[in-house]
Design a protein around this motif. Structure first.
Motif, mmCIF file in Angstrom:
data_model
loop_
_atom_site.group_PDB
_atom_site.id
_atom_site.type_symbol
_atom_site.label_atom_id
_atom_site.label_comp_id
_atom_site.label_asym_id
_atom_site.label_seq_id
_atom_site.Cartn_x
_atom_site.Cartn_y
_atom_site.Cartn_z
ATOM 1 N N LYS A 2 0.835 -1.183 0.000
ATOM 2 C CA LYS A 2 0.000 0.000 0.000
ATOM 3 C C LYS A 2 0.879 1.246 0.000
ATOM 4 C CE LYS A 2 -3.544 -2.715 0.500
ATOM 5 N NZ LYS A 2 -2.894 -3.980 0.580
ATOM 6 N N TRP A 3 0.537 2.182 -0.893
ATOM 7 C CA TRP A 3 1.340 3.391 -1.025
ATOM 8 C C TRP A 3 0.424 4.604 -1.122
ATOM 9 C CZ3 TRP A 3 6.603 2.890 -1.063
ATOM 10 C CH2 TRP A 3 7.093 1.600 -1.303
ATOM 11 N N LEU A 4 0.918 5.718 -0.635
ATOM 12 C CA LEU A 4 0.301 7.004 -0.911
ATOM 13 C C LEU A 4 1.160 7.688 -1.951
ATOM 14 C CD1 LEU A 4 -1.442 9.537 -0.307
ATOM 15 C CD2 LEU A 4 0.251 10.120 1.421
ATOM 16 N N VAL A 5 0.556 8.229 -3.001
ATOM 17 C CA VAL A 5 1.317 8.883 -4.048
ATOM 18 C C VAL A 5 0.925 10.348 -4.122
ATOM 19 C CG1 VAL A 5 1.971 8.793 -6.454
ATOM 20 C CG2 VAL A 5 1.149 6.758 -5.319
ATOM 21 N N VAL A 6 1.899 11.244 -4.110
ATOM 22 C CA VAL A 6 1.630 12.659 -4.292
ATOM 23 C C VAL A 6 2.628 13.222 -5.289
ATOM 24 C CG1 VAL A 6 0.585 13.040 -2.042
ATOM 25 C CG2 VAL A 6 3.036 13.195 -2.252
ATOM 26 N N ILE A 148 5.210 7.621 -1.186
ATOM 27 C CA ILE A 148 5.403 7.631 0.260
ATOM 28 C C ILE A 148 4.802 6.345 0.822
ATOM 29 C CG2 ILE A 148 5.080 8.927 2.389
ATOM 30 C CD1 ILE A 148 6.515 10.509 0.222
ATOM 31 N N PRO A 149 5.592 5.451 1.409
ATOM 32 C CA PRO A 149 5.034 4.196 1.943
ATOM 33 C C PRO A 149 4.203 4.452 3.185
ATOM 34 C CG PRO A 149 7.354 4.368 2.489
ATOM 35 C CD PRO A 149 7.056 5.530 1.579
ATOM 36 N N LEU A 150 3.139 3.684 3.326
ATOM 37 C CA LEU A 150 2.311 3.772 4.517
ATOM 38 C C LEU A 150 2.951 2.994 5.651
ATOM 39 C CD1 LEU A 150 -1.257 3.330 3.009
ATOM 40 C CD2 LEU A 150 -0.033 5.446 3.505
ATOM 41 N N ILE A 151 2.700 3.458 6.863
ATOM 42 C CA ILE A 151 3.227 2.785 8.046
ATOM 43 C C ILE A 151 2.440 1.514 8.328
ATOM 44 C CG2 ILE A 151 3.499 3.021 10.552
ATOM 45 C CD1 ILE A 151 4.063 6.000 10.034
ATOM 46 N N SER A 152 1.144 1.548 8.058
ATOM 47 C CA SER A 152 0.307 0.372 8.293
ATOM 48 C C SER A 152 -0.918 0.460 7.401
ATOM 49 C CB SER A 152 -0.127 0.295 9.763
ATOM 50 O OG SER A 152 -0.963 1.396 10.087
ATOM 51 N N GLN A 455 6.206 1.433 -14.007
ATOM 52 C CA GLN A 455 6.797 0.332 -14.775
ATOM 53 C C GLN A 455 8.075 -0.127 -14.077
ATOM 54 O OE1 GLN A 455 7.069 1.253 -18.939
ATOM 55 N NE2 GLN A 455 7.951 -0.722 -19.485
ATOM 56 N N VAL A 456 7.897 -0.509 -12.817
ATOM 57 C CA VAL A 456 9.016 -0.846 -11.942
ATOM 58 C C VAL A 456 8.641 -2.074 -11.124
ATOM 59 C CG1 VAL A 456 10.288 -0.081 -9.895
ATOM 60 C CG2 VAL A 456 9.842 1.522 -11.726
ATOM 61 N N PHE A 457 9.611 -2.954 -10.883
ATOM 62 C CA PHE A 457 9.438 -3.980 -9.860
ATOM 63 C C PHE A 457 10.720 -4.050 -9.050
ATOM 64 C CE2 PHE A 457 11.120 -6.362 -13.486
ATOM 65 C CZ PHE A 457 12.081 -7.178 -12.916
ATOM 66 N N SER A 458 10.625 -4.570 -7.858
ATOM 67 C CA SER A 458 11.789 -4.590 -6.973
ATOM 68 C C SER A 458 11.874 -5.930 -6.248
ATOM 69 C CB SER A 458 11.727 -3.445 -5.964
ATOM 70 O OG SER A 458 10.507 -3.457 -5.248
ATOM 71 N N ASP A 477 9.663 -0.653 -1.642
ATOM 72 C CA ASP A 477 9.402 -0.581 -0.205
ATOM 73 C C ASP A 477 10.636 0.011 0.473
ATOM 74 O OD1 ASP A 477 8.907 -0.935 2.482
ATOM 75 O OD2 ASP A 477 8.021 -2.914 2.248
ATOM 76 N N GLU A 478 10.508 1.237 0.960
ATOM 77 C CA GLU A 478 11.661 1.928 1.524
ATOM 78 C C GLU A 478 12.150 1.303 2.825
ATOM 79 O OE1 GLU A 478 10.827 6.073 1.808
ATOM 80 O OE2 GLU A 478 10.802 6.365 -0.369
#
Length: 628
Positions: A2-6, A148-152, A455-458, A477-478
């Motif tokens: 889960k990510w927030l994107v801005v 921005i990764p979510l904390i939970s 268009q990315v995978f990690s 995932d940071e």
């Protein structure tokens, strides 16, 4: 994931978007205290002076079947609310009675083409605010994508590093948490932080001179290392005859977590178009690999190369490891384990038509049991050096990491030669240019079907027997790395092949003198190279025939791989592998040969466990960062 994107860069829109206009109205909440009670209803809070807040929501144009919802019988302090109810957009984990939220059901019922929604909030009395289910509108923003990764998976809660004015930290010193909330009008925080903010911008208890707005400083919120700045024209509210005040307010002082929580409401969201995205995350498990020697690995890339086997240590106890994940194919789904391989491009699985010994003890795909299956028009043959498969192409829906890829072409294996592996097939992650029969790889179809937002995978690979290895489609995932990501350009769109300048130990070049090529390959366990280079490396680190004394690991030197001018060092604790009764280096020789083999290196899992690896196909580059 889960990510927030801005702050999103422009991308093409899917036509399958569901837009919902939003209208500004007064909120039923009367004070910032009520906002924090929304998150922590039992919190013990001491209230300060507060400001009234404003805002509202609405709905789109799609039918969600059999949605569970609340039928209100009593409403407390909601009489001033201009709408008839509330549409929650946060995660199911915090839903009352564990009710499945509307957006979750939209996804399950395939009503949206992407697992994301976006909110655009216009300023002042402007029209045009809207909520989009299943996509985002490039007309609403400019600039680059910031994830921005979510904390939970609860609220849209993120790590905030600091709040600064003119480079000086004025609040959230040492870090805190922030919630992105369209249901809150202001920027709300702990009492002391809000007092500092108002003081630094020149406000007296929140009030400001309306004529001074142009002279007031910007305020910068740093979220997970990324700075988001808001000018005074955005954070100062003009109430006409009643004057102007800042959009910062306090919910008082509390205990524990409340002193570290901030709410970034509409004042923040009007400046930053906000996209709430769900990207695919896939756990990986370590198992045995079908490849038995380094020679098998190089044949994967150059099957017709003339190679002369040198003296090597087979390292059979550690060399034969791979990372695999689960996929489901067909309707109803049939489950398989597949090796996740950045060194090939096709997906294939064992089928009921395969009778060879290597097909035994595997899950087998049965086309007749899938209502959505259809045969392709070609047969398929893939040689991996050690092992090969033949069969026919089939087309069906593939579920992987929580998303469904429609009409994916894949290999239905009818013969498998010399594949003594635990998994049921291989999932290729390289470019289409090297795919057998030019089949479009699964990840390419994820991109084309708008199932991922980048268009990315990690890949994050854990060491030893640790759990937690994972493949993320569409993001990063940071929490898996520290420091900065270093981007290395690819030499070609085939494998993930980069320029390697040298391999050094204690500053001395021991291999790849004058430059060579290296392939980042999750399907290879060791670091593989030409015989002479591997012999030099083993000699310099004190290995005899690849073997080392397990008691000497702490005294052995680091090995540095310089890729396109960037140095990546690996310690002995990472490149020495312990097995059975002894230890050996994780360096394997592919012998000597012709046709470019003398200049080819493969940086396999020994390298990738140390460096979180990000594969950006759009930018044609690989990103590497120190894994944690």
């Amino acid at each position: 994931m889960k990510w927030l994107v801005v702050l999103c860069a422009l991308v093409a829109l899917s036509e399958c978007l569901h837009r919902m206009p939003l209208i500004k109205q007064k909120s039923p909440r009367k004070s910032p205290l009520e906002h924090i009670k929304k998150y922590y209803p039992l919190a013990d809070i001491l209230e300060d002076g507060t400001e009234p807040l404003t805002n509202n929501d609405d709905v789109a144009g799609v039918t969600v079947a059999q949605q569970t919802f609340g039928i209100a019988q009593t409403e407390d302090s909601m009489d001033s609310m201009p709408c008839d109810g509330v549409l929650g957009l946060a995660f199911q984990s915090m839903a009352y009675d564990n009710v499945v939220p509307v957006f979750d059901n939209m996804i399950k019922q395939n009503l949206v083409s992407q697992k994301l929604f976006s909110i655009y909030l216009s300023s002042n009395e402007q029209q045009g605010s809207e909520l989009i289910f299943g996509g985002y509108d490039g007309n609403h923003y400019t600039g680059q994508v910031t994830w921005i990764p979510l904390i939970s998976e609860t609220w849209y809660q993120v790590q905030m590093d600091s709040i600064t004015i003119n480079g000086e930290t004025v609040a959230c010193n040492g870090g805190c948490h922030a919630i992105i909330d369209s249901g809150t009008s202001l920027i709300i925080g702990p009492s002391q932080g809000i007092i500092n903010l108002n003081s630094y911008v020149g406000s007296s208890e929140g009030s400001v001179n309306c004529q001074s707005i142009q002279n007031m400083p910007n305020v910068t919120f740093t979220l997970s290392g990324h700075a988001f700045t808001i000018p005074a024209s955005a954070y100062v509210q003009n109430w006409g005859e009643d004057g102007c005040n800042t959009g910062f307010d306090s919910f008082g002082s509390g205990r524990g977590i409340l002193d570290e929580i901030w709410i970034l409401g509409d004042i923040f969201m009007r400046q930053y178009y906000s996209i709430f995205a769900v990207d695919a995350k896939m756990p990986l498990i370590r198992a045995k690999s079908p490849r038995k020697s380094p020679l098998d690995v190089v044949r994967k890339y150059y099957p017709n190369a003339e190679v002369f086997q040198a003296e090597t240590d087979p390292l059979t106890n550690n060399y034969d490891m791979l990372y695999y994940g689960a996929v489901s194919i067909g309707n109803p789904g049939q489950s398989f384990t597949v090796q996740m391989d950045t060194g090939s491009s096709n997906l294939w699985v064992t089928s009921v038509y395969c009778t060879s010994q290597y097909c035994q003890n595997h899950n087998k795909f049965n086309p007749q049991q899938s209502s959505s299956f259809k045969w392709g028009s070609q047969d398929i043959t893939i040689n991996y050096g050690k092992g090969s498969m033949t069969g026919y192409l089939g087309i069906d829906n593939v579920q992987v990491a929580g998303v469904t890829v429609n009409q994916q072409t894949f290999g239905v294996a009818q013969t498998e030669n010399d594949f003594s592996m635990q998994v049921d097939g291989i999932f290729g992650l390289a470019f289409q240019s090297i795919a057998a029969d030019n089949v479009v790889p699964v990840f390419n179809n994820m991109v084309q079907q708008n199932l991922v937002s980048q268009q990315v995978f990690s890949l994050y690979l854990t060491g030893s027997e640790q759990q937690g290895s994972e493949l993320i489609f569409g993001g990063v995932d940071e929490s898996h790395y520290t420091g900065q990501i270093t981007w290395i350009p690819l030499i070609s769109e085939s494998w993930y092949q980069v320029q390697m300048d040298s391999i050094t130990i204690n500053g001395q070049v021991v291999a790849c003198s004058g430059g060579c090529h290296a392939i980042i390959d999750s399907g290879t366990s060791l670091i593989i190279g030409p015989g002479n280079g591997i012999n030099n490396m083993n000699s310099y680190v004190g290995a005899s025939g690849g073997q080392v004394n397990c008691q000497n690991i702490q005294n052995m030197p680091d090995v540095t791989f310089t890729l396109n001018g960037n140095a990546f060092s690996i310690s002995a604790s990472a490149y020495v592998l312990e097995y059975g009764n002894g230890c050996s280096t994780g360096f394997g020789s592919l012998g000597s040969g012709s046709g470019g083999i003398d200049q080819l290196w493969i940086l396999g899992d020994v390298f990738m466990r140390q460096y979180y690896s990000i594969f950006d196909q759009s930018a044609r580059s690989v990103g590497l960062a120190q894994a944690v």
